[in-house]
Write a protein that holds these residues in place. Structure first.
Motif, PDB file in Angstrom:
ATOM      1  N   MET A   1     -20.670   8.747  13.190  1.00  0.00           N
ATOM      2  CA  MET A   1     -19.246   8.592  12.862  1.00  0.00           C
ATOM      3  C   MET A   1     -19.454   8.382  11.139  1.00  0.00           C
ATOM      4  SD  MET A   1     -16.647   5.258  12.949  1.00  0.00           S
ATOM      5  CE  MET A   1     -15.052   6.164  13.183  1.00  0.00           C
ATOM      6  N   THR A   2     -18.716   8.884  10.334  1.00  0.00           N
ATOM      7  CA  THR A   2     -18.793   8.638   8.832  1.00  0.00           C
ATOM      8  C   THR A   2     -18.431   7.118   8.526  1.00  0.00           C
ATOM      9  OG1 THR A   2     -17.737  10.914   8.764  1.00  0.00           O
ATOM     10  CG2 THR A   2     -17.451   9.689   7.052  1.00  0.00           C
ATOM     11  N   TYR A   3     -19.162   6.813   7.683  1.00  0.00           N
ATOM     12  CA  TYR A   3     -19.136   5.473   7.230  1.00  0.00           C
ATOM     13  C   TYR A   3     -18.260   5.396   5.968  1.00  0.00           C
ATOM     14  CZ  TYR A   3     -23.192   4.679   9.788  1.00  0.00           C
ATOM     15  OH  TYR A   3     -24.214   4.508  10.988  1.00  0.00           O
ATOM     16  N   SER A   4     -17.943   6.429   5.359  1.00  0.00           N
ATOM     17  CA  SER A   4     -16.937   6.343   4.064  1.00  0.00           C
ATOM     18  C   SER A   4     -15.988   7.399   4.409  1.00  0.00           C
ATOM     19  CB  SER A   4     -17.816   6.533   2.767  1.00  0.00           C
ATOM     20  OG  SER A   4     -18.694   5.402   2.693  1.00  0.00           O
ATOM     21  N   MET A   5     -15.075   7.172   3.473  1.00  0.00           N
ATOM     22  CA  MET A   5     -13.783   8.248   3.137  1.00  0.00           C
ATOM     23  C   MET A   5     -13.220   8.047   1.914  1.00  0.00           C
ATOM     24  SD  MET A   5     -10.283   6.951   5.603  1.00  0.00           S
ATOM     25  CE  MET A   5     -10.512   8.289   6.534  1.00  0.00           C
ATOM     26  N   THR A   6     -12.631   8.876   1.140  1.00  0.00           N
ATOM     27  CA  THR A   6     -12.039   8.798   0.001  1.00  0.00           C
ATOM     28  C   THR A   6     -10.473   8.047  -0.028  1.00  0.00           C
ATOM     29  OG1 THR A   6     -10.988  11.002  -0.066  1.00  0.00           O
ATOM     30  CG2 THR A   6     -13.201  10.960  -0.613  1.00  0.00           C
ATOM     31  N   THR A   7     -10.296   7.765  -1.173  1.00  0.00           N
ATOM     32  CA  THR A   7      -9.247   7.184  -1.447  1.00  0.00           C
ATOM     33  C   THR A   7      -7.791   8.275  -0.644  1.00  0.00           C
ATOM     34  OG1 THR A   7      -9.664   6.005  -3.264  1.00  0.00           O
ATOM     35  CG2 THR A   7      -7.252   6.151  -3.039  1.00  0.00           C
ATOM     36  N   GLN A   8      -7.946   9.227  -1.187  1.00  0.00           N
ATOM     37  CA  GLN A   8      -6.840  10.438  -0.727  1.00  0.00           C
ATOM     38  C   GLN A   8      -6.917  10.549   0.502  1.00  0.00           C
ATOM     39  OE1 GLN A   8      -9.235  10.574  -3.164  1.00  0.00           O
ATOM     40  NE2 GLN A   8      -8.353  11.559  -5.029  1.00  0.00           N
ATOM     41  N   GLU A   9      -8.145  10.500   1.328  1.00  0.00           N
ATOM     42  CA  GLU A   9      -8.247  10.811   2.853  1.00  0.00           C
ATOM     43  C   GLU A   9      -7.617   9.460   3.285  1.00  0.00           C
ATOM     44  OE1 GLU A   9     -12.409  13.383   3.301  1.00  0.00           O
ATOM     45  OE2 GLU A   9     -12.424  11.163   2.934  1.00  0.00           O
ATOM     46  N   PHE A  10      -7.880   8.361   2.860  1.00  0.00           N
ATOM     47  CA  PHE A  10      -7.261   7.113   3.481  1.00  0.00           C
ATOM     48  C   PHE A  10      -5.819   7.043   3.459  1.00  0.00           C
ATOM     49  CE2 PHE A  10      -5.462   2.613   3.229  1.00  0.00           C
ATOM     50  CZ  PHE A  10      -5.857   2.384   4.281  1.00  0.00           C
ATOM     51  N   VAL A  11      -5.275   7.448   2.124  1.00  0.00           N
ATOM     52  CA  VAL A  11      -3.670   7.361   2.107  1.00  0.00           C
ATOM     53  C   VAL A  11      -3.208   8.448   3.079  1.00  0.00           C
ATOM     54  CG1 VAL A  11      -2.009   7.845   0.295  1.00  0.00           C
ATOM     55  CG2 VAL A  11      -3.864   6.379  -0.125  1.00  0.00           C
ATOM     56  N   ALA A  12      -3.787   9.533   3.102  1.00  0.00           N
ATOM     57  CA  ALA A  12      -3.348  10.714   3.779  1.00  0.00           C
ATOM     58  C   ALA A  12      -2.999  10.107   5.297  1.00  0.00           C
ATOM     59  CB  ALA A  12      -3.942  12.007   3.798  1.00  0.00           C
ATOM     60  N   LEU A  13      -4.065   9.573   5.893  1.00  0.00           N
ATOM     61  CA  LEU A  13      -4.474   9.136   7.261  1.00  0.00           C
ATOM     62  C   LEU A  13      -3.461   7.957   7.586  1.00  0.00           C
ATOM     63  CD1 LEU A  13      -5.757   9.141  10.089  1.00  0.00           C
ATOM     64  CD2 LEU A  13      -7.352   7.824   9.201  1.00  0.00           C
ATOM     65  N   ALA A  14      -3.201   7.152   6.445  1.00  0.00           N
ATOM     66  CA  ALA A  14      -2.551   5.887   6.656  1.00  0.00           C
ATOM     67  C   ALA A  14      -0.945   6.324   6.622  1.00  0.00           C
ATOM     68  CB  ALA A  14      -2.748   4.905   5.320  1.00  0.00           C
ATOM     69  N   MET A  15      -0.528   7.439   6.298  1.00  0.00           N
ATOM     70  CA  MET A  15       0.739   8.051   6.034  1.00  0.00           C
ATOM     71  C   MET A  15       1.209   8.441   7.452  1.00  0.00           C
ATOM     72  SD  MET A  15       2.147   9.548   2.707  1.00  0.00           S
ATOM     73  CE  MET A  15       0.705   9.793   1.732  1.00  0.00           C
ATOM     74  N   THR A  16       0.191   8.934   8.414  1.00  0.00           N
ATOM     75  CA  THR A  16       0.332   9.392   9.458  1.00  0.00           C
ATOM     76  C   THR A  16       0.169   8.495  10.784  1.00  0.00           C
ATOM     77  OG1 THR A  16      -1.884  10.211   9.895  1.00  0.00           O
ATOM     78  CG2 THR A  16      -0.317  11.790   8.845  1.00  0.00           C
ATOM     79  N   GLU A  17      -0.541   7.429  10.772  1.00  0.00           N
ATOM     80  CA  GLU A  17      -0.739   6.462  11.736  1.00  0.00           C
ATOM     81  C   GLU A  17      -0.995   5.298  11.370  1.00  0.00           C
ATOM     82  OE1 GLU A  17      -4.963   6.934  13.599  1.00  0.00           O
ATOM     83  OE2 GLU A  17      -4.382   8.876  12.905  1.00  0.00           O
ATOM     84  N   PRO A  18      -0.510   4.174  12.276  1.00  0.00           N
ATOM     85  CA  PRO A  18      -1.132   2.657  11.651  1.00  0.00           C
ATOM     86  C   PRO A  18      -2.671   2.450  11.856  1.00  0.00           C
ATOM     87  CG  PRO A  18       0.560   2.791  13.462  1.00  0.00           C
ATOM     88  CD  PRO A  18       0.057   4.190  13.374  1.00  0.00           C
ATOM     89  N   LEU A  19      -3.194   2.049  10.984  1.00  0.00           N
ATOM     90  CA  LEU A  19      -4.678   1.720  10.942  1.00  0.00           C
ATOM     91  C   LEU A  19      -4.753   0.212  10.870  1.00  0.00           C
ATOM     92  CD1 LEU A  19      -5.393   4.006   7.931  1.00  0.00           C
ATOM     93  CD2 LEU A  19      -5.597   4.761  10.294  1.00  0.00           C
ATOM     94  N   ASP A  20      -6.223  -0.031  11.391  1.00  0.00           N
ATOM     95  CA  ASP A  20      -6.514  -1.441  11.225  1.00  0.00           C
ATOM     96  C   ASP A  20      -7.425  -1.792  10.053  1.00  0.00           C
ATOM     97  OD1 ASP A  20      -5.798  -2.402  13.985  1.00  0.00           O
ATOM     98  OD2 ASP A  20      -6.721  -0.603  14.791  1.00  0.00           O
ATOM     99  N   VAL A  21      -7.020  -2.254   8.956  1.00  0.00           N
ATOM    100  CA  VAL A  21      -7.609  -2.330   7.920  1.00  0.00           C
ATOM    101  C   VAL A  21      -8.315  -3.880   7.982  1.00  0.00           C
ATOM    102  CG1 VAL A  21      -7.144  -3.074   5.363  1.00  0.00           C
ATOM    103  CG2 VAL A  21      -6.018  -1.057   6.651  1.00  0.00           C
ATOM    104  N   LEU A  22      -9.655  -3.840   7.255  1.00  0.00           N
ATOM    105  CA  LEU A  22     -10.426  -5.119   7.484  1.00  0.00           C
ATOM    106  C   LEU A  22     -10.308  -5.389   5.892  1.00  0.00           C
ATOM    107  CD1 LEU A  22     -11.971  -7.593   8.454  1.00  0.00           C
ATOM    108  CD2 LEU A  22     -14.022  -5.928   8.633  1.00  0.00           C
ATOM    109  N   ASP A  23      -9.861  -6.544   5.402  1.00  0.00           N
ATOM    110  CA  ASP A  23      -9.761  -6.800   3.973  1.00  0.00           C
ATOM    111  C   ASP A  23     -10.867  -8.054   3.616  1.00  0.00           C
ATOM    112  OD1 ASP A  23      -9.315  -7.678   1.138  1.00  0.00           O
ATOM    113  OD2 ASP A  23      -6.999  -8.280   1.935  1.00  0.00           O
TER     114      ASP A  23
END
Length: 143
Positions: A1-23
């Motif tokens: 599995m990929t350990y990192s993603m760009t900000t743009q990839e995260f925003v695009a994915l978060a716009m399409t589905e709910p994500l589990d975010v760990l702050d």
């Protein structure tokens, strides 16, 4: 599995589905009130993660955030080594908010929320942008 993603990839994915975010930020960097976003935010301070990671659901993929992303990268590797699916969002909370302010300034300026809870504010903006794009797409279909 990929350990990192760009900000743009995260925003695009978060716009399409709910994500589990760990702050992973320290509690003084966020407002403890629950925010209503599509994505679920779990807050475990970085200093406690190695002793509390068993609280996480090993069947979910977690998108990790620290303030600038450096410490989240280390913790994503730690979680993946321990059987969890974790992705570091490169640049952290600062990068996501900067991206949203640059590319979606109209939504970024409309969210009224304590400035110290930038992650929750970012997720709300992503949700707003997503809804706006869905509405525009449905309006286009009607024409």
């Amino acid at each position: 599995m990929t350990y990192s993603m760009t900000t743009q990839e995260f925003v695009a994915l978060a716009m399409t589905e709910p994500l589990d975010v760990l702050d992973l930020r320290d509690p003084d960097l966020f407002d403890i009130k629950d925010m209503k976003t599509q994505s679920a935010i779990t807050r475990i301070p970085l200093t406690e993660l190695t002793s509390r990671y068993q609280e996480l659901d090993s069947t979910k993929t977690y998108y990790l955030f620290s303030q600038s992303g450096k410490r989240a990268k280390t913790m994503a590797h730690f979680l993946n080594e321990n059987g969890y699916q974790a992705v570091n969002v490169i640049g952290g909370v600062k990068a996501v908010m900067n991206y949203l302010e640059m590319f979606h300034p109209d939504q970024a300026n409309t969210v009224e929320h304590p400035a110290n809870d930038v992650l929750s504010r970012s997720l709300i903006i992503i949700q707003m942008v997503s809804k706006k794009q869905q509405q525009a797409a449905s309006d286009t279909e009607l024409v």
